[in-house]
Design an enzyme around this catalytic site. Structure first.
Site, mmCIF file in Angstrom:
data_model
loop_
_atom_site.group_PDB
_atom_site.id
_atom_site.type_symbol
_atom_site.label_atom_id
_atom_site.label_comp_id
_atom_site.label_asym_id
_atom_site.label_seq_id
_atom_site.Cartn_x
_atom_site.Cartn_y
_atom_site.Cartn_z
ATOM 1 N NE ARG A 285 -4.208 -1.564 0.212
ATOM 2 C CZ ARG A 285 -4.292 -2.670 -0.536
ATOM 3 N NH1 ARG A 285 -3.333 -2.992 -1.381
ATOM 4 N NH2 ARG A 285 -5.353 -3.463 -0.442
ATOM 5 C CD GLU A 314 -3.214 3.069 -5.192
ATOM 6 O OE1 GLU A 314 -4.274 2.476 -5.442
ATOM 7 O OE2 GLU A 314 -2.266 2.524 -4.632
ATOM 8 C CG HIS A 333 -3.539 -0.881 -6.293
ATOM 9 N ND1 HIS A 333 -3.864 -0.313 -5.103
ATOM 10 C CD2 HIS A 333 -3.443 -2.217 -6.050
ATOM 11 C CE1 HIS A 333 -3.962 -1.244 -4.169
ATOM 12 N NE2 HIS A 333 -3.712 -2.409 -4.728
HETATM 13 O O1 LIG Z 1 -4.261 -4.664 -3.563
HETATM 14 C C1 LIG Z 1 -4.594 -5.788 -3.650
HETATM 15 C C2 LIG Z 1 -5.117 -6.580 -2.587
HETATM 16 O O2 LIG Z 1 -5.374 -6.031 -1.517
HETATM 17 O O3 LIG Z 1 -5.292 -7.777 -2.779
#
Ligand SMILES: O=CC(=O)O
Length: 369
Positions: A285, A314, A333
């Site tokens: 993150r 994001e 992401h």
């Molecule tokens: O970001 C992706 C997840 O949390 O699986």
């Protein structure tokens, strides 16, 4: 097949799974939805209500997932729920969070008296107030098995792309009239380099497996040390202190969940401990890395480069300094996103929800810490 049988069957797969060391079964995947979760629908049976944010469109659940979900649940979108709260609220027994939506707050929880379980379409649960949800007696699950391979692949893809300057190279190759000399695009050799993995859960472990194939030396830090045989299987050395990992690694891969303890885990001090030739890769993150400190470190050569699948916010605002640096690769992401992983996510969610509704232990239950 009954719901309990379904669970027992999957549990058996887990117990003998060929990926036991990462804590996940890899047997639940095919490119179409598997039938292990399906069960015959009795005549006249009312399926449990599953609340989802929306179907299709820009942010909604993909249509083929909807077809699969409809075999088990009566799907209720947020729009339908809000338009007819009185009738719908009692029907909802489960919520499926698709890329963090719908937002779960106190108002919503109060308006769902029969809610038993919330399943998440991914592994990170930082978008959910776990304590709040638990205080309503609602169980929660994530999908760690579904996403570990695809996310590990993304981590390695970023590592390789940054080491070998693929994005810079691409831009030069496609820009008309751009000239470059033989000495341009000197990258960093990956073979034999040291990789430091921060967070050795199922994703971190799969990264180690991949890195081993690249003949990398592997260091890792984790809250709990892996078993000796797991360490040996990938040749990973445990660093009890993150600092020991940071000062030795050529590539530092961040794979921890975002919690109050990991917020800005990698800040100015940590970057200064890293080698000036090192690359930071973040697939967890954005907020696990102090972004302001990162900009300074990248500009001043404290570290060589960064490759980020996650940022905060994001997407980044167009004028964000990170977007102007040549030694940064940013992806939107996309870590978990493959055709196979997204299907597996929905399967894992169904498996968890069915277990919870049957009063059985959920394969990937998440508890507030
Ligand atoms: O970001 C992706 C997840 O949390 O699986």
């Amino acid at each position: 097949m009954t719901q309990s049988l379904i669970f027992v069957q999957r549990k058996a797969i887990r117990a003998v799974g060929d990926d036991e060391s990462s804590g996940c079964s890899v047997s639940l995947n095919t490119l179409t939805f598997v039938s292990t979760c399906s069960r015959p629908i009795m005549k006249g049976e009312e399926l449990p209500g599953l609340l989802v944010n929306e179907i299709g469109g820009m942010h909604g659940i993909l249509h083929d997932h909807v077809e699969f979900l409809k075999k088990h649940f009566c799907l209720i979108t947020m729009k339908e729920f809000l338009e007819n709260k009185k009738n719908m609220s009692k029907k909802v027994q489960a919520v499926y969070l698709w890329w963090h939506k719908p937002v779960i707050d106190k108002d919503l929880l109060q308006s769902l008296p029969n809610l038993k379980v919330i399943a998440n379409s991914g592994v990170g649960m930082d978008h959910l107030d776990l304590k709040l949800v638990a205080s309503f007696g609602v169980k929660m699950a994530n999908a760690p098995c579904a996403v570990s391979s695809s996310t590990a692949d993304t981590g390695m893809a970023l590592l390789l792309a940054s080491a070998r300057r693929l994005v810079e190279g691409y831009h030069v190759a496609v820009s008309p009239g751009m000239e470059y000399c033989e000495a341009d695009f000197l990258g960093v050799e990956v073979t034999g380099a040291t990789l430091g993995i921060i967070g050795m859960g199922s994703i971190g472990y799969k990264i180690a497996l991949r890195a081993k194939a690249f003949e990398m030396k592997i260091l890792y830090h984790n809250r709990t040390r892996r078993k000796e045989q797991e360490e040996q299987a990938v040749g990973a050395l445990y660093c009890e202190k993150i600092d020991d990992l940071l000062c030795q690694a050529d590539f530092v891969m961040v794979v921890v969940s975002l919690t109050p303890q990991t917020h800005k885990l990698i800040g100015k001090r940590e970057m200064e401990l890293m080698k000036p030739t090192a690359t930071l890769i973040n697939i967890s993150r954005g907020a696990v890395v102090d972004q302001e400190a990162l900009v300074i470190a990248l500009r001043s050569g404290v570290i060589r480069a960064a490759a980020l699948d996650v940022t905060y916010p994001e997407p980044l605002p167009r004028d964000h300094p990170l977007l102007k640096l040549k030694n940064v690769i940013i992806t939107p992401h996309l870590g978990i996103k493959t055709d196979k992983a997204t299907r597996m996510i929905t399967e894992e969610a169904v498996e968890n929800i069915l277990a919870a509704l049957a009063g059985l232990p959920m394969p990937s239950e998440v508890h507030p810490s």
